[in-house]
Design an enzyme around this catalytic site. Sequence first.
Site, PDB file in Angstrom:
ATOM      1  N   GLY A 179       0.796  -1.268   0.104  1.00 13.84           N
ATOM      2  CA  GLY A 179       0.011  -0.031   0.001  1.00 13.84           C
ATOM      3  C   GLY A 179       0.911   1.149   0.067  1.00 13.84           C
ATOM      4  N   GLU A 180       0.373   2.146   0.680  1.00 11.08           N
ATOM      5  CA  GLU A 180       1.145   3.519   0.719  1.00 11.08           C
ATOM      6  C   GLU A 180       1.504   3.545   2.051  1.00 11.08           C
ATOM      7  OE1 GLU A 180       2.572   5.258  -1.980  1.00 11.08           O
ATOM      8  OE2 GLU A 180       3.397   6.269  -0.339  1.00 11.08           O
ATOM      9  N   SER A 181       3.117   3.632   2.482  1.00  8.87           N
ATOM     10  CA  SER A 181       3.427   3.603   3.787  1.00  8.87           C
ATOM     11  C   SER A 181       3.214   4.861   4.592  1.00  8.87           C
ATOM     12  CB  SER A 181       4.950   3.290   3.919  1.00  8.87           C
ATOM     13  OG  SER A 181       5.766   4.406   3.225  1.00  8.87           O
TER      14      SER A 181
ATOM     15  N   CYS B 100       5.934  -5.275   1.069  1.00 10.11           N
ATOM     16  CA  CYS B 100       6.181  -4.126   0.356  1.00 10.11           C
ATOM     17  C   CYS B 100       6.285  -2.884   1.540  1.00 10.11           C
ATOM     18  CB  CYS B 100       5.219  -4.033  -0.924  1.00 10.11           C
ATOM     19  SG  CYS B 100       6.017  -2.905  -1.869  1.00 10.11           S
TER      20      CYS B 100
ATOM     21  N   ARG C 148      12.807   3.375   0.131  1.00 13.19           N
ATOM     22  CA  ARG C 148      11.673   3.139  -0.804  1.00 13.19           C
ATOM     23  C   ARG C 148      11.555   3.425  -2.140  1.00 13.19           C
ATOM     24  NH1 ARG C 148       7.673   7.560   1.381  1.00 13.19           N
ATOM     25  NH2 ARG C 148       6.259   6.420   0.307  1.00 13.19           N
TER      26      ARG C 148
ATOM     27  N   ILE D 225       6.401  -3.653  -6.968  1.00 12.68           N
ATOM     28  CA  ILE D 225       5.698  -2.471  -7.268  1.00 12.68           C
ATOM     29  C   ILE D 225       6.002  -1.287  -6.641  1.00 12.68           C
ATOM     30  CG2 ILE D 225       3.435  -1.262  -7.440  1.00 12.68           C
ATOM     31  CD1 ILE D 225       2.186  -4.379  -7.736  1.00 12.68           C
ATOM     32  N   ARG D 226       6.846  -0.373  -7.016  1.00 12.39           N
ATOM     33  CA  ARG D 226       7.527   0.523  -6.274  1.00 12.39           C
ATOM     34  C   ARG D 226       8.123  -0.150  -4.986  1.00 12.39           C
ATOM     35  NH1 ARG D 226       4.239   4.725  -4.679  1.00 12.39           N
ATOM     36  NH2 ARG D 226       2.488   3.482  -4.572  1.00 12.39           N
TER      37      ARG D 226
ATOM     38  N   HIS E 259       5.361  -8.857  -3.583  1.00 13.41           N
ATOM     39  CA  HIS E 259       3.989  -9.101  -3.347  1.00 13.41           C
ATOM     40  C   HIS E 259       3.812 -10.510  -3.592  1.00 13.41           C
ATOM     41  CE1 HIS E 259       2.720  -5.182  -2.754  1.00 13.41           C
ATOM     42  NE2 HIS E 259       3.633  -4.826  -3.712  1.00 13.41           N
TER      43      HIS E 259
ATOM     44  N   GLU F   4       1.201 -12.258  -2.488  1.00 20.20           N
ATOM     45  CA  GLU F   4      -0.187 -12.249  -2.672  1.00 20.20           C
ATOM     46  C   GLU F   4      -0.819 -11.795  -4.063  1.00 20.20           C
ATOM     47  OE1 GLU F   4       1.702  -9.887  -1.351  1.00 20.20           O
ATOM     48  OE2 GLU F   4       0.607  -8.168  -1.349  1.00 20.20           O
TER      49      GLU F   4
HETATM   50  N1  GLN Z   1       6.235   2.727  -2.526  1.00 13.54           N
HETATM   51  C1  GLN Z   1       5.184   2.385  -1.625  1.00 13.54           C
HETATM   52  C2  GLN Z   1       5.530   2.890  -0.207  1.00 13.54           C
HETATM   53  O1  GLN Z   1       6.810   3.596  -0.197  1.00 13.54           O
HETATM   54  C3  GLN Z   1       4.948   0.824  -1.371  1.00 13.54           C
HETATM   55  C4  GLN Z   1       4.615   0.137  -2.598  1.00 13.54           C
HETATM   56  C5  GLN Z   1       3.844  -1.163  -2.241  1.00 13.54           C
HETATM   57  O2  GLN Z   1       3.482  -1.442  -1.180  1.00 13.54           O
HETATM   58  N2  GLN Z   1       3.681  -1.715  -3.380  1.00 13.54           N
HETATM   59  O3  GLN Z   1       4.715   3.052   0.513  1.00 13.54           O
END
Ligand code: GLN
Length: 185
Positions: free
Chosen positions: A48-50, A80, A107, A133-134, A169, A171
Amino acid sequence: MVVGVLAIQGDFEKHLSSLSRCSQPPETLEVRTEAELARIDRLIIPGGESTTVGLLLERYGLGPAIQQRAEGGMPIWGTCMGMIMLAAEVEGSSQYRLGLMDVTVRRNAFGAQVHSFEDTFAFDGQEVTGVFIRAPIVTSMGPGVSELARYSDQIVAVRQGNRVGTSFHPELTDDVRLHEWFLKI
Ligand code: GLN
């Protein structure tokens, strides 16, 4: 055994789906409150988005409650964003984090969203497919932490006691081996 998935933001439903496909599917619970946290035996923190999740964990007091359960020995796996949340340090950022693993993470280490990719590599001696993913990487770790996987010479999975972080991931694949592995920790 009840496996909780932190369900504040991110791809928590994918983890619930992976857990339901394990050979012995555990009971699962979406965790958003301290009362729900108290009912679980293991916790997965999804992607998600930390920064967003950190803010909400801090604001609603769930962060300290997770730290307390972790100290009591509850196994936790972060994928992630979840790994970022578990880290003691985030390079160049003072964002809220749980600080439950003695690691520093960077990150978005493989580039922006357009640079998301999947590839295979060895995880604890087995070949797995990682979806990145990122994704973050681990740039340093303390003596109590062991490396579980590297991709492109970067550390992408770590373990410290009952706590596990993966940059990728599982999942988002059909493969539930890592979920099965986590259930046995
Ligand atoms: N780049 C996101 C972050 O820094 C993490 C990306 C992800 O969980 N797929 O929160």
